[in-house]
Design an enzyme around this catalytic site. Structure first.
Site, short mmCIF file in Angstrom:
data_model
loop_
_atom_site.label_atom_id
_atom_site.label_comp_id
_atom_site.label_asym_id
_atom_site.label_seq_id
_atom_site.Cartn_x
_atom_site.Cartn_y
_atom_site.Cartn_z
N ILE A 1 0.81 -1.13 0.03
CA ILE A 1 0.02 -0.04 -0.01
C ILE A 1 0.92 1.26 0.02
O ILE A 1 1.83 1.29 0.82
CB ILE A 1 -1.11 0.04 1.34
CG1 ILE A 1 -1.97 -1.26 1.19
CG2 ILE A 1 -1.84 1.26 1.08
CD1 ILE A 1 -2.49 -1.66 2.59
N LEU A 2 0.68 2.13 -0.91
CA LEU A 2 1.51 3.34 -1.10
C LEU A 2 1.19 4.27 0.02
O LEU A 2 0.15 4.60 0.42
CB LEU A 2 1.33 3.71 -2.33
CG LEU A 2 2.03 3.23 -3.63
CD1 LEU A 2 1.41 3.56 -4.95
CD2 LEU A 2 3.34 3.19 -3.71
N ASN B 1 -3.54 1.87 -10.75
CA ASN B 1 -3.39 0.52 -10.40
C ASN B 1 -4.40 -0.49 -11.06
O ASN B 1 -5.35 -0.21 -11.48
CB ASN B 1 -3.59 0.30 -8.97
CG ASN B 1 -3.51 -1.05 -8.30
OD1 ASN B 1 -2.39 -1.63 -8.46
ND2 ASN B 1 -4.38 -1.51 -7.55
N HIS C 1 -6.24 -4.06 -10.76
CA HIS C 1 -6.41 -4.91 -9.57
C HIS C 1 -7.37 -6.00 -10.12
O HIS C 1 -8.27 -6.06 -11.00
CB HIS C 1 -7.50 -4.13 -8.56
CG HIS C 1 -7.92 -4.89 -7.29
ND1 HIS C 1 -7.19 -5.03 -6.43
CD2 HIS C 1 -9.16 -5.65 -7.13
CE1 HIS C 1 -7.73 -5.99 -5.29
NE2 HIS C 1 -8.94 -6.05 -5.91
C1 GRF Z 1 -2.12 -8.89 -11.67
O1 GRF Z 1 -3.32 -9.80 -11.55
C2 GRF Z 1 -2.68 -7.47 -10.83
O2 GRF Z 1 -4.07 -7.44 -11.10
C3 GRF Z 1 -2.57 -7.90 -9.51
O3 GRF Z 1 -1.19 -8.33 -9.11
C4 GRF Z 1 -1.00 -9.24 -10.36
C5 GRF Z 1 0.30 -8.92 -10.86
O4 GRF Z 1 0.80 -9.66 -12.01
N1 GRF Z 1 -2.43 -6.59 -8.77
P1 GRF Z 1 2.04 -9.74 -12.67
O5 GRF Z 1 3.20 -9.56 -11.91
O6 GRF Z 1 1.88 -8.50 -13.55
O7 GRF Z 1 2.02 -10.95 -13.74
#
Ligand code: GRF
Length: 197
Positions: free
Chosen positions: A91-92, A106, A108
């Site tokens: 968390i930033l 971000n 998610h």
């Molecule tokens: C992704 O599913 C993203 O949505 C989440 O973490 C995962 C990161 O995957 N926050 P990667 O490191 O880009 O393969």
């Protein structure tokens, strides 16, 4: 052309998608650096493209604020137009967010506001939902609470495991993230306007 700094913690498949896209001549953004809270496996992608990397490790600092200050200083060196959290699992801190907001986004792995936090895919499965997906949103000082920019849906199959479902989400979130960066670079998405709403 905008300068983008990417923050990662893991395998960096979203970073990879951005790097591949940025290698195309007409892509309106360049990746200037990749930062992490740890020696992330995803750094390999950055190295392959000759992009500088840096680590700011929280255990090396006596508070979240001092970690955030150092992260802010290093990111500021690159003067990015946009900071992209692509699997950045911290968390930033508020001091970092205030320095770059609203130019931090971000990705998610859930349809926010459903299933915020670090276990979004597991939580969606446990809740028995029939669809989930991925969200790109502006980062604010909360946990996955900033204004939503865009979302893509994914059907949950009865046989899905956390791993299979996350993989399906990752397939659709890469183009979602790349397209969002393009739209921001072209001015089709105005982050200041989004947070003002
Ligand atoms: C992704 O599913 C993203 O949505 C989440 O973490 C995962 C990161 O995957 N926050 P990667 O490191 O880009 O393969």
């Amino acid at each position: 052309m905008i300068d983008v700094l990417v923050l990662i913690s893991g395998t960096g498949s979203n970073l990879r998608a951005l790097l591949d896209a940025a290698a195309q001549a007409d892509f309106p953004a360049r990746i200037v650096a990749v930062g992490s809270d740890t020696d992330a496996p995803g750094f390999a992608h950055a190295r392959e493209f000759g992009i500088p990397t840096f680590v700011v490790s929280p255990p090396a600092f006596d508070s979240r604020e001092s970690w955030g200050d150092e992260l802010r200083s290093l990111v500021a060196l690159w003067n990015p137009d946009l900071v992209v959290c692509a699997g950045f699992m911290r968390i930033l801190p508020a001091n970092f967010v205030r320095a770059f907001a609203p130019h931090i986004i971000n990705v998610h792995p859930a349809l926010l506001p459903l299933f915020p936090g670090a276990h979004a895919v597991r939580d969606a499965l446990a809740a028995g939902v029939h669809e989930t997906g991925s969200t790109v949103h502006v980062v604010d000082e909360g946990v996955d609470t900033g204004p939503i920019i865009d979302q893509v849906r994914v059907a949950v199959d009865a046989r899905d495991t956390e791993e299979s479902l996350h993989e399906k989400i990752k397939q659709i979130e890469r183009p979602l993230l790349v397209d969002t960066v393009v739209s921001i670079a072209h001015g089709h998405i105005d982050l200041k306007e989004l947070v003002a709403q």
